[in-house]
Enzyme design. Sequence first.
Site, mmCIF file in Angstrom:
data_model
loop_
_atom_site.group_PDB
_atom_site.id
_atom_site.type_symbol
_atom_site.label_atom_id
_atom_site.label_comp_id
_atom_site.label_asym_id
_atom_site.label_seq_id
_atom_site.Cartn_x
_atom_site.Cartn_y
_atom_site.Cartn_z
ATOM 1 N N ARG A 1 -0.207 4.352 3.142
ATOM 2 C CA ARG A 1 -0.152 4.197 4.306
ATOM 3 C C ARG A 1 0.099 5.338 5.340
ATOM 4 O O ARG A 1 -0.032 5.259 6.539
ATOM 5 C CB ARG A 1 1.093 3.103 4.629
ATOM 6 C CG ARG A 1 0.538 1.792 4.124
ATOM 7 C CD ARG A 1 1.511 0.759 4.710
ATOM 8 N NE ARG A 1 2.726 0.455 3.421
ATOM 9 C CZ ARG A 1 3.818 0.004 3.523
ATOM 10 N NH1 ARG A 1 4.237 -0.213 4.877
ATOM 11 N NH2 ARG A 1 4.753 0.087 2.632
ATOM 12 N N TRP B 1 -9.203 5.481 -0.310
ATOM 13 C CA TRP B 1 -9.675 5.978 -1.388
ATOM 14 C C TRP B 1 -9.005 5.593 -2.458
ATOM 15 O O TRP B 1 -7.760 5.103 -2.482
ATOM 16 C CB TRP B 1 -10.042 7.285 -1.463
ATOM 17 C CG TRP B 1 -8.534 8.267 -0.868
ATOM 18 C CD1 TRP B 1 -7.368 8.342 -1.773
ATOM 19 C CD2 TRP B 1 -8.314 8.659 0.431
ATOM 20 N NE1 TRP B 1 -6.468 8.916 -0.762
ATOM 21 C CE2 TRP B 1 -6.942 9.071 0.651
ATOM 22 C CE3 TRP B 1 -9.062 8.562 1.396
ATOM 23 C CZ2 TRP B 1 -6.685 9.704 1.457
ATOM 24 C CZ3 TRP B 1 -8.529 9.256 2.733
ATOM 25 C CH2 TRP B 1 -7.207 9.823 2.621
ATOM 26 N N CYS C 1 0.784 -1.222 -0.040
ATOM 27 C CA CYS C 1 -0.106 0.064 0.049
ATOM 28 C C CYS C 1 0.838 1.137 -0.051
ATOM 29 O O CYS C 1 1.673 1.343 0.982
ATOM 30 C CB CYS C 1 -0.910 -0.183 1.349
ATOM 31 S SG CYS C 1 -2.080 1.467 1.351
ATOM 32 N N GLU D 1 -4.973 3.250 -10.319
ATOM 33 C CA GLU D 1 -5.906 1.889 -10.220
ATOM 34 C C GLU D 1 -6.838 1.565 -11.369
ATOM 35 O O GLU D 1 -7.209 0.610 -11.711
ATOM 36 C CB GLU D 1 -6.232 1.790 -8.876
ATOM 37 C CG GLU D 1 -5.258 1.766 -7.621
ATOM 38 C CD GLU D 1 -6.036 1.758 -6.262
ATOM 39 O OE1 GLU D 1 -6.055 2.583 -5.808
ATOM 40 O OE2 GLU D 1 -5.927 0.541 -5.776
HETATM 41 N N1 ARG Z 1 -6.861 -1.850 -7.079
HETATM 42 C C1 ARG Z 1 -7.928 -2.203 -6.679
HETATM 43 C C2 ARG Z 1 -9.171 -1.622 -7.704
HETATM 44 O O1 ARG Z 1 -8.752 -0.954 -8.570
HETATM 45 C C3 ARG Z 1 -8.272 -1.537 -5.213
HETATM 46 C C4 ARG Z 1 -7.250 -1.898 -4.377
HETATM 47 C C5 ARG Z 1 -7.362 -1.292 -3.050
HETATM 48 N N2 ARG Z 1 -7.092 0.326 -3.321
HETATM 49 C C6 ARG Z 1 -7.002 1.363 -2.477
HETATM 50 N N3 ARG Z 1 -6.715 2.612 -3.188
HETATM 51 N N4 ARG Z 1 -7.336 1.250 -1.391
HETATM 52 O O2 ARG Z 1 -10.264 -1.960 -7.482
#
Ligand code: ARG
Length: 321
Positions: free
Chosen positions: A35, A197, A32, A202
């Site tokens: 953090r 968030w 992560c 991602e």
């Molecule tokens: N990578 C994953 C997604 O795109 C989520 C993982 C957790 N991500 C976060 N920002 N807490 O759905």
Amino acid sequence: MQDQFDSGGTFAPSFDELEHGARVAWRNNNRCIGRLFWQSLKVFDERGLQSARDVAWALYRHIEFATNEGKIRPTCTVFDPSVRIWNHQLLRYAGYVTENGILGDPDSVEFTRICEGLGWKENRTAFDILPLVVQVHGTEPKWFAIPEDLIVEVPIVHPQLSRFDALDLKWYAVPILSDMGLEIGGIVYPAAPFNGWYMGTEIGARNLADSGRYDMLPRVAALMGLDTTSESTLWRDRALVELNVAVLHSYKSRGVTIVDHHTAARQFERFTQSEREAGRELTGEWAWLIPPLSPATTSIFHHQYEDVMILPNYVRQPRAW
Ligand code: ARG
């Protein structure tokens, strides 16, 4: 002194221990980048719930509290060890195999079939939110549709390229991981959904871009009028940047918390520093910490991290199904 044992007869942590454990588990999670904010995690202690229905209600409450009309709050809800949530994330889009290829999220195809097998009725759009699937005490799992008014989604639009709308893309506001265990003091809580968030990449560099996911780069390139006849025009890279611009712009203009990868990397540097000041050894998994877009522009790329697993932590566990 009555709540010190859980349903399995093992010693159970107090609320304060649970709350601290869930926060430290975040601090210790090597994958992560976010953090820095570990101390802000809100923890709901729902270890007393026994029925699938009650668990589902607590999950609705988690979604609502965490979403907070877009001002996302990092949240974890801990359930009794006899509870298991079958979803990968509480909010996730279904995926269907059709004659013309996959509709929706290819990552969800197997789980979508399971939901259908349990009696869930799909809409068959590219963005059907899957139901919650909750299992207690190893009994038959039950599914629960998520009330629509709890679900915040963001249509993806581009600040300059108006043709972007035609792609009809959207994504949900909050990533709530629900298939990892929370390990604290020798106890694994198999159901302890948690969220932060999103970091824009991602969604923009993985969920919507991967060829094994929504695979949007060819369509973004087409609407940008890019020459896709040769890889060396870097049409994929150019499309990728604009898709990520669109994701960040869309979340921001809708008032939904999101962080870009440059800011997140700088926050991670601050985390590194505060851990050093606290006299703790920093651990991390480089391949997960670097963003999938322009990684070498962040300082993380140029550092090495010790990938050692420290407890408490959020741990991978075998699939529930
Ligand atoms: N990578 C994953 C997604 O795109 C989520 C993982 C957790 N991500 C976060 N920002 N807490 O759905």
